[in-house]
Design an enzyme around this catalytic site. Structure first.
Site, PDB file in Angstrom:
ATOM      1  N   CYS A  98       0.837  -1.203   0.000  1.00 23.76           N
ATOM      2  CA  CYS A  98       0.000   0.000   0.000  1.00 23.76           C
ATOM      3  C   CYS A  98       0.874   1.257   0.000  1.00 23.76           C
ATOM      4  O   CYS A  98       0.605   2.213  -0.728  1.00 23.76           O
ATOM      5  CB  CYS A  98      -0.921  -0.006   1.214  1.00 23.76           C
ATOM      6  SG  CYS A  98      -1.937   1.463   1.344  1.00 23.76           S
ATOM      7  N   CYS A 125      -3.922  -2.333   6.243  1.00 19.22           N
ATOM      8  CA  CYS A 125      -3.900  -0.975   5.715  1.00 19.22           C
ATOM      9  C   CYS A 125      -5.216  -0.643   5.001  1.00 19.22           C
ATOM     10  O   CYS A 125      -5.619  -1.336   4.076  1.00 19.22           O
ATOM     11  CB  CYS A 125      -2.737  -0.898   4.728  1.00 19.22           C
ATOM     12  SG  CYS A 125      -2.419   0.702   4.036  1.00 19.22           S
TER      13      CYS A 125
END
Length: 368
Positions: A103, A200
């Site tokens: 991410c 995330c």
């Protein structure tokens, strides 16, 4: 003092205390500061977990308090294509990925960085990560955060020198309690907000339930290292090496009181292998890593001593890197290590400097 008044910085506002204080510190340094809230996951209306709207409200409240403009952007499609699908593929393959690292690579320091520069005219982006940037050598280097308990360099090893040079990390020189104190003094809504955990942008859902929405469970046998079947698992994807809770095999008459640990996942046989106590099979002498990223983009082509972390918040492990080719390295630990997990990242350091890292492909118990 440097005049920063003509330099625009876009802060990634997560709705948490670290990004809130980062924005304030940049204002104090004289920058033109604006915020950007990224929505990277489309919530299902039936999903009980929904923090994005609360996080956005908190980010907006902080920006209002600091007199900052807040932009919003939806990167959900990019997140799905570049992070989440890979995450599912890795779990299908019986590995344990770290989506936060991907991410950061694909969203925060690529999509966000590009959007901030191209659409918002930013010179820099800033985030609330506990890392430091050092320009003293003439090349931007990524350093561990000053607060060793919160250091997040492990998650940022895929950054290039160029990306580090385009990023500011205002809380990297502070310890977490000081960050909270600043937020409290400013009476920011995020001052007492707890740190986020979980995947995330997906947050703290029940992981097993969440994963089951996307991957069908494949139950299979739980075996001892001697090949004795002692139970059934609901899917290899729900287990990781070194795990001791949630195995459902305690209190066996033919076993000691020692805890059971996952020591292997045999994907071809869909079998979870367990052992009691400090079993040798849990330990490794080293690992093979690929998909390498070096912050200075220079491959290691000769044996090199440094330290490595094979998971977040682990103590540094002294090791020797032996290059196999530009894409693959062998890493030999000075001392055996437990629960080295394929799919996770091995991240290398020279003192305070994060050199880079790679994905753990396999572990070995004797140098290969």
């Amino acid at each position: 003092m440097t005049d920063n008044s003509q330099i625009k910085v876009i802060v990634g506002m997560s709705g948490g205390v670290d990004s809130s204080v980062s924005a304030y510190l940049l204002q104090q340094q004289g920058y033109q500061v604006e915020g950007l809230f990224m929505k990277n996951w489309e919530e299902d209306d039936t999903d009980e977990y929904c923090s994005a709207s609360q996080d956005l409200a908190d980010a907006k409240a902080v920006c209002d308090k600091l007199g900052m403009k807040l932009h919003t952007i939806n990167f959900a499609a990019e997140y799905w294509d570049n992070v989440f699908e890979h995450f599912l593929e890795e779990y299908k393959a019986g590995r344990t990925p770290n989506p936060d690292i991907l991410c950061n690579k694909e969203i925060k320091f690529k999509a966000f960085l590009e959007f901030a520069a191209e659409e918002l005219g930013a010179t820099y982006i800033a985030t609330g990560h506990y890392v430091r940037r050092d320009d003293s050598t003439g090349h931007p280097r990524l350093l561990r955060g000053l607060d060793s308990n919160k250091d997040q360099s492990y998650f940022l090893y895929t950054l290039s020198e160029k990306q580090v040079g385009q990023s500011l990390f205002p809380v990297g020189d502070l310890e977490k309690p000081e960050v909270r104190r600043i937020a409290e003094q400013l009476d920011l809504i995020t001052a007492k907000k707890k740190d986020s955990t979980g995947i995330c942008f997906i947050g703290e859902r029940k992981f097993k339930d969440f994963l089951a929405k996307f991957l069908p469970a494949q139950p299979g046998p739980i075996e001892t290292v001697d090949g004795k079947v002692i139970g059934e698992h609901q899917g290899l994807m729900y287990h990781t090496l070194g795990q001791r809770k949630g195995l459902g095999i305690g209190g066996r008459k033919d076993a000691t009181e020692e805890a059971w640990y996952v020591v292997d996942k045999e994907v071809e046989r869909n079998t979870l292998v367990v052992a009691q106590g400090e079993h040798p099979r849990l330990y490794s002498d080293g690992l093979i890593a690929s998909q390498l990223h070096w912050v200075d983009r220079t491959p290691i082509r000769a044996p090199r001593r440094c330290t490595v972390k094979t998971r977040y918040r682990q103590q540094d492990i002294p090791c020797l890197i032996q290059p196999i080719d530009d894409e693959t390295i062998r890493v030999i630990f000075d001392e055996k290590q437990a629960a080295v997990t394929p799919g996770q990242s091995a991240v290398f350091y020279d003192g305070e400097v994060c050199l880079g890292g790679g994905i753990i492909e396999q572990r070995f118990s004797h140098p290969v």
